[in-house]
Every structure is written in C-alpha cells, then in structure tokens.
Motif scaffolding. Structure first.
Motif, PDB file in Angstrom:
ATOM      1  N   LYS A 202       0.830  -1.208   0.000  1.00  0.00           N
ATOM      2  CA  LYS A 202       0.000   0.000   0.000  1.00  0.00           C
ATOM      3  C   LYS A 202       0.862   1.254   0.000  1.00  0.00           C
ATOM      4  CE  LYS A 202      -4.459  -0.704   2.017  1.00  0.00           C
ATOM      5  NZ  LYS A 202      -5.277  -0.492   3.199  1.00  0.00           N
ATOM      6  N   VAL A 203       1.909   1.237   0.808  1.00  0.00           N
ATOM      7  CA  VAL A 203       2.790   2.399   0.888  1.00  0.00           C
ATOM      8  C   VAL A 203       3.505   2.603  -0.448  1.00  0.00           C
ATOM      9  CG1 VAL A 203       4.838   3.347   2.019  1.00  0.00           C
ATOM     10  CG2 VAL A 203       3.091   2.211   3.368  1.00  0.00           C
ATOM     11  N   LEU A 204       3.963   1.519  -1.056  1.00  0.00           N
ATOM     12  CA  LEU A 204       4.625   1.628  -2.353  1.00  0.00           C
ATOM     13  C   LEU A 204       3.685   2.192  -3.405  1.00  0.00           C
ATOM     14  CD1 LEU A 204       6.694  -1.665  -2.534  1.00  0.00           C
ATOM     15  CD2 LEU A 204       7.526   0.645  -2.182  1.00  0.00           C
ATOM     16  N   LYS A 205       2.438   1.747  -3.386  1.00  0.00           N
ATOM     17  CA  LYS A 205       1.468   2.264  -4.345  1.00  0.00           C
ATOM     18  C   LYS A 205       1.242   3.756  -4.145  1.00  0.00           C
ATOM     19  CE  LYS A 205      -2.361   0.053  -4.390  1.00  0.00           C
ATOM     20  NZ  LYS A 205      -3.536  -0.803  -4.276  1.00  0.00           N
ATOM     21  N   ARG A 206       1.180   4.187  -2.888  1.00  0.00           N
ATOM     22  CA  ARG A 206       0.985   5.606  -2.605  1.00  0.00           C
ATOM     23  C   ARG A 206       2.185   6.437  -3.056  1.00  0.00           C
ATOM     24  NH1 ARG A 206       0.201   5.171   3.026  1.00  0.00           N
ATOM     25  NH2 ARG A 206      -1.367   3.594   3.045  1.00  0.00           N
ATOM     26  N   ARG A 207       3.385   5.927  -2.795  1.00  0.00           N
ATOM     27  CA  ARG A 207       4.589   6.668  -3.167  1.00  0.00           C
ATOM     28  C   ARG A 207       4.781   6.723  -4.677  1.00  0.00           C
ATOM     29  NH1 ARG A 207       9.739   5.261   0.133  1.00  0.00           N
ATOM     30  NH2 ARG A 207      10.381   7.091  -1.012  1.00  0.00           N
ATOM     31  N   CYS A 208       4.257   5.752  -5.401  1.00  0.00           N
ATOM     32  CA  CYS A 208       4.430   5.691  -6.853  1.00  0.00           C
ATOM     33  C   CYS A 208       3.241   6.275  -7.599  1.00  0.00           C
ATOM     34  CB  CYS A 208       4.655   4.246  -7.289  1.00  0.00           C
ATOM     35  SG  CYS A 208       6.177   3.549  -6.644  1.00  0.00           S
ATOM     36  N   TYR A 209       2.348   6.945  -6.929  1.00  0.00           N
ATOM     37  CA  TYR A 209       1.172   7.513  -7.582  1.00  0.00           C
ATOM     38  C   TYR A 209       1.604   8.507  -8.655  1.00  0.00           C
ATOM     39  CZ  TYR A 209      -3.195   9.956  -8.318  1.00  0.00           C
ATOM     40  OH  TYR A 209      -4.306  10.512  -8.894  1.00  0.00           O
ATOM     41  N   GLY A 210       1.065   8.366  -9.838  1.00  0.00           N
ATOM     42  CA  GLY A 210       1.358   9.290 -10.922  1.00  0.00           C
ATOM     43  C   GLY A 210       2.474   8.826 -11.844  1.00  0.00           C
ATOM     44  N   ILE A 211       3.182   7.768 -11.473  1.00  0.00           N
ATOM     45  CA  ILE A 211       4.235   7.253 -12.347  1.00  0.00           C
ATOM     46  C   ILE A 211       3.572   6.376 -13.404  1.00  0.00           C
ATOM     47  CG2 ILE A 211       6.280   5.789 -12.501  1.00  0.00           C
ATOM     48  CD1 ILE A 211       6.996   6.615  -9.678  1.00  0.00           C
ATOM     49  N   THR A 212       3.684   6.786 -14.651  1.00  0.00           N
ATOM     50  CA  THR A 212       3.032   6.036 -15.729  1.00  0.00           C
ATOM     51  C   THR A 212       4.005   5.145 -16.488  1.00  0.00           C
ATOM     52  OG1 THR A 212       3.352   7.902 -17.212  1.00  0.00           O
ATOM     53  CG2 THR A 212       1.250   7.768 -16.054  1.00  0.00           C
ATOM     54  N   ASN A 213       5.295   5.404 -16.359  1.00  0.00           N
ATOM     55  CA  ASN A 213       6.304   4.601 -17.041  1.00  0.00           C
ATOM     56  C   ASN A 213       6.638   3.393 -16.161  1.00  0.00           C
ATOM     57  OD1 ASN A 213       8.560   3.555 -18.283  1.00  0.00           O
ATOM     58  ND2 ASN A 213       9.500   5.544 -18.663  1.00  0.00           N
ATOM     59  N   LEU A 214       6.475   2.185 -16.694  1.00  0.00           N
ATOM     60  CA  LEU A 214       6.715   0.983 -15.889  1.00  0.00           C
ATOM     61  C   LEU A 214       8.182   0.838 -15.485  1.00  0.00           C
ATOM     62  CD1 LEU A 214       4.411  -1.653 -17.585  1.00  0.00           C
ATOM     63  CD2 LEU A 214       4.097  -0.474 -15.419  1.00  0.00           C
ATOM     64  N   ALA A 215       9.095   1.322 -16.298  1.00  0.00           N
ATOM     65  CA  ALA A 215      10.518   1.248 -15.934  1.00  0.00           C
ATOM     66  C   ALA A 215      10.785   2.099 -14.701  1.00  0.00           C
ATOM     67  CB  ALA A 215      11.384   1.707 -17.099  1.00  0.00           C
TER      68      ALA A 215
END
Length: 36
Positions: free
Chosen positions: A2-15
């Motif tokens: 959950k924390v990782l998902k929150r921190r990565c919000y808005g990142i659209t590039n999978l790399a």
C-alpha cells in the motif's frame, strides 16, 4: 505494498515504477548506506 502504491502515484512509465520499487526494497544495501 500500500505504501509503495501511494509513493508511486502518478508514475506512468513501468521502468520508473520498477526502479522506485527496487530502491524502496533494497536501496540502502545497494548503495552501502545504513538505514536510520
């Protein structure tokens, strides 16, 4: 995860998402820095 998902919000590039997850999971060990 959950924390990782929150921190990565808005990142659209999978790399970039993969890089962020790798740094969060093993970043301290990879760069030889001791966590606080």
């Amino acid at each position: 995860m959950k924390v990782l998902k929150r921190r990565c919000y808005g990142i659209t590039n999978l790399a970039h998402l993969y890089q962020r997850v790798c740094l969060d999971l093993s970043g301290y060990a990879r760069f030889g820095v001791r966590p606080i």
